[in-house]
Design an enzyme around this catalytic site. Structure first.
Site, short mmCIF file in Angstrom:
data_model
loop_
_atom_site.label_atom_id
_atom_site.label_comp_id
_atom_site.label_asym_id
_atom_site.label_seq_id
_atom_site.Cartn_x
_atom_site.Cartn_y
_atom_site.Cartn_z
N HIS A 136 26.54 66.65 79.97
CA HIS A 136 27.76 66.64 80.78
C HIS A 136 27.42 67.33 82.10
O HIS A 136 27.07 68.52 82.09
CB HIS A 136 28.87 67.40 80.08
CG HIS A 136 29.19 66.85 78.71
ND1 HIS A 136 30.21 65.95 78.48
CD2 HIS A 136 28.60 67.05 77.50
CE1 HIS A 136 30.25 65.64 77.20
NE2 HIS A 136 29.27 66.28 76.58
N GLU A 147 31.05 65.60 65.55
CA GLU A 147 30.59 66.93 66.01
C GLU A 147 31.40 67.96 65.21
O GLU A 147 30.87 68.65 64.37
CB GLU A 147 30.84 67.08 67.52
CG GLU A 147 30.43 68.44 68.08
CD GLU A 147 30.80 68.63 69.56
OE1 GLU A 147 31.69 67.90 70.07
OE2 GLU A 147 30.22 69.55 70.20
N1 ADE Z 1 32.73 68.15 76.75
C1 ADE Z 1 31.67 68.85 77.18
N2 ADE Z 1 30.90 69.19 76.14
C2 ADE Z 1 31.46 68.67 75.03
C3 ADE Z 1 31.14 68.64 73.64
N3 ADE Z 1 30.05 69.25 73.16
N4 ADE Z 1 31.96 68.02 72.80
C4 ADE Z 1 33.06 67.42 73.25
N5 ADE Z 1 33.41 67.39 74.53
C5 ADE Z 1 32.62 68.01 75.43
ZN ZN Z 2 28.82 66.49 74.56
#
Ligand code: ADE
Ligand code: ZN
Length: 330
Positions: free
Chosen positions: A11, A192
């Protein structure tokens, strides 16, 4: 010389180092609620994804002009190049900027001022992936895709990020269908913090070609079998998983088991300014914690190019893979 690799889960807003945050705050007269970079770094203690996202969105207040986005991307590209990155597929979060009055044009043009010459400047080829915030509405995602129309020649694909639990992929079926019709590639964060069912849903409802994180697939053997069979790449981010407590400690990270299960795993940095390391730091951390062999490290690097969206330049992909194969570990 570092192992050549592609970074596929990064990101750009997560590369905002405290020093640059304060420099940009000074540029715009923005007051950050931290005395200095040391005090800001002390705030980097996260309980979960949401506690990180709160700070991540707060610090974006300093990103205002094309110059800011150009500086942000150039700093990342310089660091990435030093860590062996030859190709980077970079996420950005336009809704987080548009909500603050910063236009899609400012973000994309600013990033492009760095990305458009990153091969010459940094030796890194790039692609841009526009993410939708899954804790915003489906209509907002559709409006964002509409706002991106004038810039689609610079955007390779769409992704889905932000707070996962309670925001299943199916909510974004329509916008992913529209993105596919525009010729955009599709990825999504799934598994995640969210359950394995979100991974299945991202594949079936959104047609994703790559899964970001995907860690929790290991709870569902039938899903693992499917991901192996369909050769769906996973973009894992080990240091992020520890900092956001998806995994307690690195030696307990499932990466090694995932490799041994035959999954197409890649290693990435996610938000390196916040999680204590860029991509080579992630490679070295898993090598040390999980006892990965040199050939497993080479496989991770090879996978990163195999999983990258280089279908429009197979010659380049072959060149990168040849460099991985020829790499001599010290
Ligand atoms: N935005 C930035 N990092 C993120 C992550 N690890 N999971 C979800 N959204 C994000
Ligand atoms: Zn991410």
């Amino acid at each position: 010389m570092p192992l050549p690799k592609a970074e596929l889960h990064l990101h750009i807003e997560g590369t905002l180092e405290p020093e640059l945050a304060f420099r940009l705050a000074g540029r715009h007269g923005v007051r950050l609620p931290y005395a200095d970079t040391d005090e800001l770094r002390k705030a980097y203690q996260f309980e979960d994804l949401q506690s990180f996202l709160n700070l991540y969105y707060e610090l974006m207040a300093v990103l205002r002009t094309e110059q800011d986005f150009e500086d942000l991307a150039n700093e990342y590209l310089a660091r990435a190049a030093a860590q062996g990155v030859r190709h980077a597929e970079i996420f950005f979060d336009p809704q987080a900027h548009i909500a603050r009055g910063v236009s899609m044009g400012t973000v994309v043009e600013g990033l492009w001022r760095a990305l458009g010459c990153s091969e010459e400047g940094h030796g890194v080829s790039t692609r841009l992936i526009m993410c939708f915030l899954r804790d915003e509405s489906a209509d907002s995602a559709l409006e964002t895709l509409e706002a991106a129309r004038p810039y689609l020649d610079r955007i390779t694909g769409v992704g889905l990020d932000s707070a996962e639990v309670g925001h299943p992929p199916v909510k974004f079926r329509e916008v992913y269908k529209a993105a596919a019709e525009l010729g955009l590639r599709r990825v999504a964060h799934a598994g995640e913090e969210g359950p394995p069912a979100y991974i299945t849903e991202a594949l079936d409802a959104l047609g994703v070609e790559r899964v970001d994180h995907g860690l929790r697939c290991m709870e569902d053997p039938a899903l693992v079998e499917r991901l192996v069979r369909e050769r769906i790449p996973l973009t894992l981010c080990p240091l992020s998983n520890v900092r956001l407590r998806a995994v307690d400690v690195l030696p307990e990270h499932p990466l090694r088991a995932m490799i041994e299960a035959g999954l197409l795993c890649t290693v990435n940095s996610d938000d390196p300014a916040y999680f204590g390391g860029y991509v080579a730091d992630n490679y070295h951390a898993v090598r040390d914690a999980l006892g990965l062999t040199k050939e497993q490290m080479r496989e991770l690097a090879r996978n990163s190019f195999l999983a990258s969206f280089l279908e429009d330049d197979e010659e380049r992909r072959a060149r990168y893979i040849a460099a991985v194969d020829a790499y001599e570990f010290s």
